[in-house]
Design an enzyme around this catalytic site. Structure first.
Site, short mmCIF file in Angstrom:
data_model
loop_
_atom_site.label_atom_id
_atom_site.label_comp_id
_atom_site.label_asym_id
_atom_site.label_seq_id
_atom_site.Cartn_x
_atom_site.Cartn_y
_atom_site.Cartn_z
N ASP A 190 -55.07 41.71 -9.64
CA ASP A 190 -55.67 40.77 -10.59
C ASP A 190 -54.71 39.62 -10.86
O ASP A 190 -53.82 39.71 -11.70
CB ASP A 190 -56.02 41.50 -11.89
N HIS A 195 -52.95 36.10 -17.50
CA HIS A 195 -51.93 37.13 -17.69
C HIS A 195 -50.54 36.68 -17.26
O HIS A 195 -49.59 37.47 -17.33
CB HIS A 195 -52.32 38.38 -16.91
N ILE A 210 -51.75 37.55 -21.98
CA ILE A 210 -52.07 38.89 -22.44
C ILE A 210 -51.95 39.89 -21.29
O ILE A 210 -52.00 39.52 -20.12
CB ILE A 210 -53.49 38.95 -23.03
N GLY A 213 -56.47 44.22 -19.29
CA GLY A 213 -57.14 45.35 -19.90
C GLY A 213 -57.04 46.60 -19.04
O GLY A 213 -56.87 47.72 -19.53
#
Length: 286
Positions: A190, A195, A210, A213
């Site tokens: 990803d 991120h 961040i 997830g």
């Protein structure tokens, strides 16, 4: 472009071919924080194949989430800026090999319309198989497309979330994340700049990048491994979690767990911000 329900429901993509080696297996383990203590032999078994005393490298069950990174039913034509991960549910049928050629079959399960201002929920399934055609894992993903509601579909029939026991947790643990953890985890597939790029994160409304997830999802698997599974990946039959808020790299994730037979219920939070990050979690053990 509004969602075309019939076209979306018809999406499927069978026979997608992927391969991975022990490098990807160990990278994923490092990406969710395994081996933070370089003297912990229990975690080293997932991140180190070079040992004086021979032993088999272990594969974290949720490696299934990246083993065929990019597999999916096809282009959904959603407003990508507004799409977030809602839930992940992986059922494990057979142990994952340390290296393998695998096949991924993907299809759309459901499309729910929450309303014009509330978005849509798309559930899709990917089945991973080995070269013999034997099922290894079934991945069910839920996408929340915040900008694609109001297409005239139904909102009824969405799966009910797993219910967490009302009693106090049977066990609580803290798992630290590293400030650079998202930079490592993104190498598992990803590459979303949300991120990794501070400027991109700010444009998306976050003060800094961040954590993925799915990295938090893997961290909760790690939490079950070190508590109720005795670091045995073969003990896992299912791992489910709903994403409720992001984790920032460097924060500590606190997991609350409840054990009822072979079902482990769990939730996770960042106490420093008083924020729940995972809800309605469930692990089914053998």
């Amino acid at each position: 472009m509004p969602i075309k329900y019939d076209e979306l429901m018809a999406l499927k993509n069978f026979g997608q071919k992927y391969a991975y080696t022990d490098r990807e297996v160990m990278l994923y383990a490092c990406g969710i924080g395994m081996g933070a203590d370089p003297m912990d032999e229990r975690e080293l078994a997932f991140v180190n194949e070079a040992t004086a005393t021979p032993r088999a490298l272990k594969v974290i069950p949720t490696f299934a989430s990246v083993a065929a990174w990019g597999a999916g039913p096809g282009e959904m034509n959603l407003n990508r800026v507004m799409v977030v991960d809602g839930e992940r549910d992986i059922t494990f049928h057979r142990p994952l090999a340390v290296s393998a050629h695998i096949i991924a079959d993907s299809s759309v399960l459901d499309v729910f319309d929450k309303g014009k201002e509330k978005g849509a929920v798309i559930r899709h399934k990917t089945v991973l198989k080995n070269e013999k055609g034997e099922e290894l894992a079934t991945l069910v993903a839920s996408r929340f497309a915040r900008g694609d509601g109001g297409f005239g579909g139904t909102s009824e029939g969405q799966p009910e979330p797993h219910k967490i026991p009302t009693r106090s947790p049977d066990k609580t643990i803290d798992i630290s994340t590293r400030p650079d953890q998202a930079l490592v985890y993104r190498l598992c597939g990803d590459r979303n700049p949300l991120h990794s790029d501070p400027e991109f994160a700010k444009r998306a409304g976050f003060p800094r990048p961040i954590l993925h997830g799915m990295c938090t999802y893997g961290i909760t698997c790690r939490g079950i491994l070190q508590t109720y599974a005795d670091y045995d990946p073969l003990a896992f039959r299912q791992h489910v979690a709903r994403f409720s808020s992001p984790v920032y790299p460097g924060e500590t994730v606190t997991m609350d767990m409840w054990k009822d037979g072979n079902v482990i219920s769990f939730e996770a939070k960042v106490k420093a911000r008083n924020v729940s990050v995972i809800k309605s979690g469930k692990t089914l053990l053998a």
